[in-house]
Design a protein around this motif. Structure first.
Motif: not given
Ligand code: PMP
Length: 407
Positions: A315-343
């Motif tokens: 999901s997107t998160v934040g107000l425009p001056p400080h914003c980005g994405l937030t990730f959630r666990d899905i299947g065997k992947l946890d939120y850090l796996d998704l952040l890891n791929i993204y970053e």
């Protein structure tokens, strides 16, 4: 590797990047590779790297001197300026780091009320009273831990119950803008609650100060706290912070009843940088630009989430001056796996960012387009990882391992 700040350490990046210089929205590593920086040194670079106007102000002051044995005119000038622009600011104490001023504010609240209990929502720096609730950090006495309680941001009932059940609360300290900002009436509710209980209201505007408007979130939302802490973006990267607020509370510093003093509080290069930064921020169009670029980023990210069908876990998160994405666990992947791929994908596309980032005055339409194109490629990778229920073959570089984890 050496590092001074957890969030800048190798644990936060998929590969090592050692930076050497920057200009505007760009930074350059030792090999001369260019990156567009949306982390902005964790928030301070609100104008952009190595701004000529701010550099000139620093150099002019450098020729006059850095630190003096008595107060200086330039120090007085900045304090007067802050009194002018920060809501409810009748008195100012300049310090260096965010935690210097949040700790000072908490001490002031305790001295003023004669009470010990702190209620907090957010991150307020690395001092014991603050991090005792955040992580299982060692080295903090239980007696200190017992005096700070955490409440849920945007939960009206939670803070009300805590105040009622705890009794004598010295202060409520919160970041006025977290996630998507305060719910309608939330800041007013907290202010009223504090007023009725004789509790000092502290806005930790170390991140939000100067960012949403010149007078911070307090000005943006029209709520004046008793004390406000500002820092990060105040001088476009120079180390300076300030605790500001009501004279009857702040005067406890001058009498020494609340002992708050530091050798480098009046260091003049950072003061010169702060005055030059404020002068730039005061120019017409500044905040329209920052909000406009951030809005474009949020819209582009939302379109990418929709296009790749990732709304279950991104999901997107934040107000425009400080914003980005937030990730959630899905299947065997946890939120850090998704952040890891993204970053990792963003970094390999020449973008420095974590899940959320900051907009500076130097970010251009082209920078945002570059960001959105890169984010689309990252989401394509996330979609592939979800389909195979693993990061194998998709994750490039090492696994990130933040000190501050969500759980
Ligand atoms: N308050 C907030 C809201 C922060 O985000 C931070 C730092 N990230 C601090 C306080 C502490 O600032 P510093 O790291 O400069 O001590």
């Amino acid at each position: 590797m050496f590092y001074q700040t957890y969030s800048k350490s190798q644990n936060y990046f998929t590969r090592e990047v050692i930076l050497d210089s920057g200009k505007g929205s760009k930074v350059y590593d030792m090999g001369g590779n260019e990156y567009t920086d949306f982390t902005c040194a964790l928030g301070p670079n609100l104008i952009g790297m190595a701004d000529d106007r701010i550099n000139a102000a620093i150099i002019k002051q450098l020729e006059k001197g850095i630190s003096f044995s008595t107060p200086t005119m330039i120090e007085q000038g900045l304090c007067e300026k802050l009194i002018d622009i920060i809501p409810g600011c009748e008195s100012v104490k300049l310090m260096k780091n965010g935690k210097d001023v949040t700790t000072a504010a908490v001490k002031l609240a305790r001295a003023y009320t004669g009470r010990d209990i702190i209620l907090k929502a957010g991150y307020h720096g690395g001092d014991d009273w603050s991090v005792s609730t955040e992580i299982g950090a060692k080295g903090i006495p239980q007696a200190v831990k017992d005096l700070t309680l955490k409440f849920e941001y945007n939960d009206f009932e939670n803070v009300r119950t805590l105040i009622r059940e705890t009794g004598d609360v010295a202060c409520v300290i919160l970041e006025p803008v977290m996630n998507d900002g305060p719910k309608q009436g939330y800041l007013e509710f907290i202010q009223d609650l504090c007023y009725k209980n004789g509790t000092v209201l502290i806005f930790d505007e170390v991140v939000s100060g100067f960012r949403y408007s010149l007078g911070g979130a307090a000005e943006y939302y029209g709520i004046t706290p008793d004390l406000m802490c500002i820092g990060k973006a105040m001088a476009n990267g120079s180390p300076i912070s300030a605790v500001c607020g009501k004279k009857d509370i702040m005067s406890l510093i001058d009498t020494g009843e609340a002992f708050i003093s530091t050798t480098f509080g009046g260091e003049c290069l950072s003061i010169a940088a702060a005055l030059a930064t404020i002068e730039i921020l005061e120019q017409p169009g500044t905040y329209e630009h920052i909000w406009g670029m951030g809005k474009k980023m949020l819209d582009g990210l939302q379109q990418a989430i929709n296009f790749y069908g990732l709304s279950d876990c991104v999901s997107t998160v934040g107000l425009p001056p400080h914003c980005g994405l937030t990730f959630r666990d899905i299947g065997k992947l946890d939120y850090l796996d998704l952040l890891n791929i993204y970053e990792g994908k963003m970094l390999n596309s020449g973008i420095i960012v974590s899940d959320t980032g900051f907009i500076s005055l130097s970010h251009s339409n082209e920078d945002i387009e570059h960001f959105i194109n890169s984010a689309n490629r990252a989401m394509d990778d996330i979609k592939k990882a979800i389909a195979q229920d693993s990061t194998t073959g998709i994750l490039t570089g090492r696994k990130i391992n933040p000190v501050f984890k969500r759980r």
